[in-house]
Design a protein around this motif. Sequence first.
Motif, PDB file in Angstrom:
ATOM      1  N   LEU A 106       0.668  -1.178   0.004  1.00  0.00           N
ATOM      2  CA  LEU A 106       0.004  -0.009  -0.162  1.00  0.00           C
ATOM      3  C   LEU A 106       0.833   1.402  -0.126  1.00  0.00           C
ATOM      4  O   LEU A 106       0.728   2.216  -0.732  1.00  0.00           O
ATOM      5  N   THR A 107       1.798   1.191   0.752  1.00  0.00           N
ATOM      6  CA  THR A 107       2.896   2.445   0.926  1.00  0.00           C
ATOM      7  C   THR A 107       3.319   2.734  -0.663  1.00  0.00           C
ATOM      8  O   THR A 107       3.681   3.791  -1.068  1.00  0.00           O
ATOM      9  N   LEU A 108       3.939   1.665  -1.113  1.00  0.00           N
ATOM     10  CA  LEU A 108       4.201   1.591  -2.823  1.00  0.00           C
ATOM     11  C   LEU A 108       3.258   2.375  -3.653  1.00  0.00           C
ATOM     12  O   LEU A 108       3.674   3.304  -4.465  1.00  0.00           O
ATOM     13  N   GLY A 109       1.967   1.865  -3.437  1.00  0.00           N
ATOM     14  CA  GLY A 109       0.865   2.495  -4.075  1.00  0.00           C
ATOM     15  C   GLY A 109       0.808   4.002  -3.878  1.00  0.00           C
ATOM     16  O   GLY A 109       0.665   4.615  -4.849  1.00  0.00           O
ATOM     17  N   VAL A 110       0.572   4.310  -2.683  1.00  0.00           N
ATOM     18  CA  VAL A 110       0.428   5.698  -2.246  1.00  0.00           C
ATOM     19  C   VAL A 110       1.509   6.457  -2.747  1.00  0.00           C
ATOM     20  O   VAL A 110       1.393   7.678  -3.328  1.00  0.00           O
ATOM     21  N   ALA A 111       2.863   6.065  -2.726  1.00  0.00           N
ATOM     22  CA  ALA A 111       4.025   6.806  -3.165  1.00  0.00           C
ATOM     23  C   ALA A 111       3.890   7.071  -4.771  1.00  0.00           C
ATOM     24  O   ALA A 111       4.428   8.040  -5.366  1.00  0.00           O
ATOM     25  N   CYS A 112       3.870   5.893  -5.498  1.00  0.00           N
ATOM     26  CA  CYS A 112       3.767   6.309  -6.897  1.00  0.00           C
ATOM     27  C   CYS A 112       2.704   6.721  -7.318  1.00  0.00           C
ATOM     28  O   CYS A 112       2.719   7.410  -8.446  1.00  0.00           O
ATOM     29  N   ILE A 113       1.515   6.767  -6.897  1.00  0.00           N
ATOM     30  CA  ILE A 113       0.250   7.572  -7.196  1.00  0.00           C
ATOM     31  C   ILE A 113       0.733   9.029  -6.972  1.00  0.00           C
ATOM     32  O   ILE A 113       0.464  10.107  -7.888  1.00  0.00           O
ATOM     33  N   ASP A 114       1.328   9.403  -5.900  1.00  0.00           N
ATOM     34  CA  ASP A 114       1.699  10.768  -5.633  1.00  0.00           C
ATOM     35  C   ASP A 114       2.750  11.250  -6.550  1.00  0.00           C
ATOM     36  O   ASP A 114       2.756  12.279  -7.190  1.00  0.00           O
ATOM     37  N   MET A 115       3.745  10.344  -6.677  1.00  0.00           N
ATOM     38  CA  MET A 115       4.968  10.935  -7.598  1.00  0.00           C
ATOM     39  C   MET A 115       5.542   9.680  -8.271  1.00  0.00           C
ATOM     40  O   MET A 115       6.359   8.935  -7.736  1.00  0.00           O
ATOM     41  N   PRO A 116       5.065   9.276  -9.569  1.00  0.00           N
ATOM     42  CA  PRO A 116       5.513   8.231 -10.211  1.00  0.00           C
ATOM     43  C   PRO A 116       6.876   8.292 -10.865  1.00  0.00           C
ATOM     44  O   PRO A 116       7.317   8.763 -11.816  1.00  0.00           O
ATOM     45  N   MET A 117       7.728   7.704  -9.795  1.00  0.00           N
ATOM     46  CA  MET A 117       9.361   7.921 -10.224  1.00  0.00           C
ATOM     47  C   MET A 117       9.648   6.485 -10.835  1.00  0.00           C
ATOM     48  O   MET A 117       9.133   5.604 -10.929  1.00  0.00           O
ATOM     49  N   MET A 118      11.133   6.536 -11.068  1.00  0.00           N
ATOM     50  CA  MET A 118      11.570   5.490 -12.039  1.00  0.00           C
ATOM     51  C   MET A 118      11.219   3.892 -11.238  1.00  0.00           C
ATOM     52  O   MET A 118      10.871   3.139 -11.771  1.00  0.00           O
ATOM     53  N   GLU A 119      11.451   4.203  -9.648  1.00  0.00           N
ATOM     54  CA  GLU A 119      11.208   2.903  -9.070  1.00  0.00           C
ATOM     55  C   GLU A 119       9.933   2.265  -9.117  1.00  0.00           C
ATOM     56  O   GLU A 119       9.842   0.986  -9.066  1.00  0.00           O
ATOM     57  N   CYS A 120       9.223   3.159  -9.599  1.00  0.00           N
ATOM     58  CA  CYS A 120       7.660   2.561  -9.902  1.00  0.00           C
ATOM     59  C   CYS A 120       7.541   1.700 -11.226  1.00  0.00           C
ATOM     60  O   CYS A 120       6.841   0.741 -11.177  1.00  0.00           O
ATOM     61  N   ALA A 121       8.664   1.888 -12.147  1.00  0.00           N
ATOM     62  CA  ALA A 121       8.416   0.870 -13.147  1.00  0.00           C
ATOM     63  C   ALA A 121       8.892  -0.491 -12.843  1.00  0.00           C
ATOM     64  O   ALA A 121       8.688  -1.190 -13.684  1.00  0.00           O
ATOM     65  N   PHE A 122       9.388  -0.588 -11.909  1.00  0.00           N
ATOM     66  CA  PHE A 122      10.099  -2.150 -11.626  1.00  0.00           C
ATOM     67  C   PHE A 122       9.034  -2.973 -11.262  1.00  0.00           C
ATOM     68  O   PHE A 122       8.853  -4.207 -11.978  1.00  0.00           O
ATOM     69  N   ARG A 123       8.069  -2.573 -10.498  1.00  0.00           N
ATOM     70  CA  ARG A 123       7.100  -3.656 -10.034  1.00  0.00           C
ATOM     71  C   ARG A 123       5.775  -3.036 -10.086  1.00  0.00           C
ATOM     72  O   ARG A 123       4.766  -3.721 -10.450  1.00  0.00           O
ATOM     73  N   TRP A 124       5.517  -1.832  -9.473  1.00  0.00           N
ATOM     74  CA  TRP A 124       4.131  -1.239  -9.259  1.00  0.00           C
ATOM     75  C   TRP A 124       3.458  -1.177 -10.777  1.00  0.00           C
ATOM     76  O   TRP A 124       2.121  -1.466 -10.772  1.00  0.00           O
ATOM     77  N   THR A 125       4.182  -0.498 -11.845  1.00  0.00           N
ATOM     78  CA  THR A 125       3.380  -0.523 -13.009  1.00  0.00           C
ATOM     79  C   THR A 125       3.077  -1.441 -13.769  1.00  0.00           C
ATOM     80  O   THR A 125       2.009  -1.662 -14.179  1.00  0.00           O
ATOM     81  N   PRO A 126       4.094  -2.627 -13.749  1.00  0.00           N
ATOM     82  CA  PRO A 126       3.459  -3.776 -14.264  1.00  0.00           C
ATOM     83  C   PRO A 126       2.222  -4.610 -13.518  1.00  0.00           C
ATOM     84  O   PRO A 126       1.455  -5.173 -14.080  1.00  0.00           O
ATOM     85  N   PHE A 127       2.309  -4.378 -12.208  1.00  0.00           N
ATOM     86  CA  PHE A 127       1.285  -4.966 -11.317  1.00  0.00           C
ATOM     87  C   PHE A 127      -0.038  -4.099 -11.662  1.00  0.00           C
ATOM     88  O   PHE A 127      -1.188  -4.652 -11.886  1.00  0.00           O
ATOM     89  N   CYS A 128       0.007  -2.773 -11.992  1.00  0.00           N
ATOM     90  CA  CYS A 128      -1.337  -2.059 -12.038  1.00  0.00           C
ATOM     91  C   CYS A 128      -1.730  -2.150 -13.428  1.00  0.00           C
ATOM     92  O   CYS A 128      -2.869  -2.006 -13.608  1.00  0.00           O
ATOM     93  N   ARG A 129      -0.857  -2.083 -14.442  1.00  0.00           N
ATOM     94  CA  ARG A 129      -1.327  -2.101 -15.984  1.00  0.00           C
ATOM     95  C   ARG A 129      -1.533  -3.566 -16.390  1.00  0.00           C
ATOM     96  O   ARG A 129      -2.519  -3.705 -17.149  1.00  0.00           O
ATOM     97  N   SER A 130      -0.519  -4.566 -16.221  1.00  0.00           N
ATOM     98  CA  SER A 130      -0.989  -5.855 -16.981  1.00  0.00           C
ATOM     99  C   SER A 130      -1.291  -6.870 -15.873  1.00  0.00           C
ATOM    100  O   SER A 130      -2.340  -7.676 -16.002  1.00  0.00           O
ATOM    101  N   ASP A 131      -0.680  -7.047 -14.709  1.00  0.00           N
ATOM    102  CA  ASP A 131      -0.934  -8.106 -13.967  1.00  0.00           C
ATOM    103  C   ASP A 131      -2.346  -8.153 -13.244  1.00  0.00           C
ATOM    104  O   ASP A 131      -2.954  -8.958 -13.255  1.00  0.00           O
ATOM    105  N   ALA A 132      -2.862  -6.903 -13.082  1.00  0.00           N
ATOM    106  CA  ALA A 132      -4.085  -6.458 -12.490  1.00  0.00           C
ATOM    107  C   ALA A 132      -4.947  -5.762 -13.432  1.00  0.00           C
ATOM    108  O   ALA A 132      -5.598  -4.822 -12.899  1.00  0.00           O
ATOM    109  N   ALA A 133      -4.937  -5.921 -14.676  1.00  0.00           N
ATOM    110  CA  ALA A 133      -5.643  -5.337 -15.734  1.00  0.00           C
ATOM    111  C   ALA A 133      -7.074  -5.134 -15.361  1.00  0.00           C
ATOM    112  O   ALA A 133      -7.714  -6.080 -14.987  1.00  0.00           O
ATOM    113  N   VAL A 134      -7.672  -3.911 -15.222  1.00  0.00           N
ATOM    114  CA  VAL A 134      -8.919  -3.686 -14.641  1.00  0.00           C
ATOM    115  C   VAL A 134      -9.969  -4.188 -15.757  1.00  0.00           C
ATOM    116  O   VAL A 134      -9.856  -3.796 -17.012  1.00  0.00           O
ATOM    117  N   ASP A 135     -10.937  -4.718 -15.259  1.00  0.00           N
ATOM    118  CA  ASP A 135     -12.051  -5.356 -16.050  1.00  0.00           C
ATOM    119  C   ASP A 135     -13.327  -5.323 -15.250  1.00  0.00           C
ATOM    120  O   ASP A 135     -13.419  -5.905 -14.374  1.00  0.00           O
TER     121      ASP A 135
END
Length: 182
Positions: A106-135
Amino acid sequence: DLFAEPACTLVRLCTQEDEAARPWTQICDLKRVYATMCKGMPGLPACDMLSADCVETNAFAVWSKDDVISDIIGMCDMMGGAATNYGGMAGCPDCPSTDDCPDPLLTLGVACIDMPMMECAFRWTPFCRSDAAVDGQVGLAAQELCWSPTQERVPEAMDGHGDDDKEMDNMPPMDHDHDHDH
């Protein structure tokens, strides 16, 4: 702390009594949550029943508590650390060190939502975009993990892909087990 494991956060969010508060269906897929737990904690006796291939194929990109914490600490240090109140970046005060980070996912989510920095691309972006694709229906917990209520979709992380969302949506989850310096 077992409860700091990303899979445990998913279980907690997915089993809330108020169904409307739960995240979307794919994030709560029991097989995926179970595989995520077993990849993050392979010594659990319950994990003996899953094949290594099943775990590898189904675990979410955010399976590693240590990697998620490393992403958070990296971003927060880049913002100046505790001395500067983390440059005002949300989430950082909730995870000041590797030993004091009660809910890394949850902390990673809050931080990446606030300021999507390079570290967000490692795990958070794939999790939110493809792993957990909204349907379909998206519960309130999904907002905590991947976007604020005012955002239509996952914000851009500095991943070098810019507006090339279609390409990112079709990519398999990224494997970032390699070490990176912070």
